[in-house]
Design an enzyme around this catalytic site. Structure first.
Site, PDB file in Angstrom:
ATOM      1  CB  SER A   1      -0.964   0.012   1.188  1.00 10.51           C
ATOM      2  OG  SER A   1      -2.096  -0.780   0.908  1.00 10.51           O
TER       3      SER A   1
ATOM      4  CE  LYS B   1      -3.945   1.277  -0.947  1.00  9.03           C
ATOM      5  NZ  LYS B   1      -4.593   0.805   0.270  1.00  9.03           N
TER       6      LYS B   1
ATOM      7  CE1 TYR C   1      -3.835  -0.369  -4.836  1.00 10.52           C
ATOM      8  CE2 TYR C   1      -5.058  -2.425  -4.875  1.00 10.52           C
ATOM      9  CZ  TYR C   1      -4.440  -1.412  -4.174  1.00 10.52           C
ATOM     10  OH  TYR C   1      -4.412  -1.456  -2.801  1.00 10.52           O
TER      11      TYR C   1
ATOM     12  CE1 TYR D   1      -3.759   0.463   4.693  1.00 11.44           C
ATOM     13  CE2 TYR D   1      -2.505  -0.517   6.483  1.00 11.44           C
ATOM     14  CZ  TYR D   1      -2.726  -0.337   5.135  1.00 11.44           C
ATOM     15  OH  TYR D   1      -1.918  -0.964   4.219  1.00 11.44           O
TER      16      TYR D   1
ATOM     17  CB  VAL E   1      -0.551  -5.612   4.303  1.00 12.30           C
ATOM     18  CG1 VAL E   1      -1.740  -4.764   4.694  1.00 12.30           C
ATOM     19  CG2 VAL E   1      -0.570  -5.946   2.823  1.00 12.30           C
TER      20      VAL E   1
END
Length: 310
Positions: free
Chosen positions: A68, A71, A192, A244, A262
């Protein structure tokens, strides 16, 4: 950095020793099978200052998938290819109390670019003639930011994630149904997942963070890689949404804009000072590295790195 090198090195080593109390806490991510095939107690830390000083500890040249943290890359690329107003017409900018892979925080659009729905949205806004072309642009840009020239697509992670990505597939199709994007959802999702599967190490993360800390300028060449407005957007989103659904508590306790993944990595940025990369794959219930969070918390205290106390 704010202190002499020997003092910084001494304090960092003290933080690392203290953080060993976290060893054994948390669990590695298993919903992506390939992520479970790691040494759960692996550890690495890297700090790169805006002046080019580097502090590296543990297994700092070990490659893991960026997950992540990509992102951040996807948001930067979307901002490169589109006007910021166009980006935020399709994705929100606010934190959410829901899990990163939840469909709940999608009303007229995803809550922010750092949940899965938001990152799938920003991936859909990256320009290119094909998925391969778009991914090559993302990978090349990461290499420029991180100086991790050997970064590559981790095929085993990519394949493992594609085989277990039903929830993300549902999100992609849901976004398409709401006319957030017009592209084939399968192709957007593929891009992605590829971005999540880019290899990195903590040195690469800390150098990427140092560029953001240096107002978008590359540390060695001083070449401009991001505009000041892009840096401001990215760092504000990292601060408010990067950890998160626990981002608010993390910002209050640690005070360092950060983005986790993660696989166990955390990217941190202290504006005007340094970038930080940590890797420790045991995660808490929200998907953040247990030892990594503790390292950031203690570094913030020991080296006065919180953005709220300068």
């Amino acid at each position: 950095m704010l202190y002499k090198r020997d003092f910084i090195d001494q304090r960092i080593k003290s933080v690392i020793r203290t953080s060993e109390s976290c060893i054994g806490e948390g669990k590695v991510a298993s919903y992506i099978p390939e992520l479970a095939n790691v040494n759960p107690d692996n550890f690495a830390l890297s700090i790169t200052s805006v002046t080019g000083e580097s502090f590296n500890y543990g297994n700092y040249d070990y490659d893991f998938s960026i997950q992540s943290i990509c992102k951040v890359l996807l948001l930067i690329m979307a901002l490169h290819d589109n006007d910021p107003e166009a980006v935020y017409n399709k994705v929100g900018s606010e934190p959410t109390k829901y899990e990163f892979n939840s469909l709940v925080p999608i009303t007229d659009k995803a809550s922010n670019p750092f949940i899965n729905a938001g990152a799938i949205t920003t991936a859909s806004m990256i320009l290119g003639n094909s998925v391969d072309d778009k991914f090559d642009r993302i990978l090349d840009y990461y290499k420029k930011l991180s100086k991790h020239e050997k970064a590559y697509l981790m095929e085993e992670v990519y394949s493992s994630e594609m085989e277990t990505t039903d929830r993300n597939k549902a999100i992609a199709y849901y976004l398409k149904s709401k006319e957030i994007f017009d592209d084939d959802p399968e192709m957007v999702l593929d891009l992605y997942i590829r971005a999540c599967s880019i290899s990195t190490n903590v040195v690469g993360l800390s150098r990427m963070g140092a560029v953001l800390a240096n107002k978008g300028f590359e540390i060695d060449s001083h070449y401009n890689l991001l505009s000041k407005s892009e840096v401001q957007i990215v760092l504000s989103q990292m601060a408010t949404c990067g950890m998160y659904e626990k981002s608010g508590r993390y910002l209050m306790n640690v005070g360092i804009p950060s983005k986790s993944g993660v696989s166990g990595g955390i990217l941190g940025v202290v504006p005007g000072v340094c970038g930080i990369g940590v890797y420790s794959p045991r995660l808490d219930e929200t998907g953040n590295s247990v030892r990594g969070k503790e390292i950031f918390n203690m570094l913030g205290q020991e080296l006065d790195l919180s953005i709220f106390i300068h």
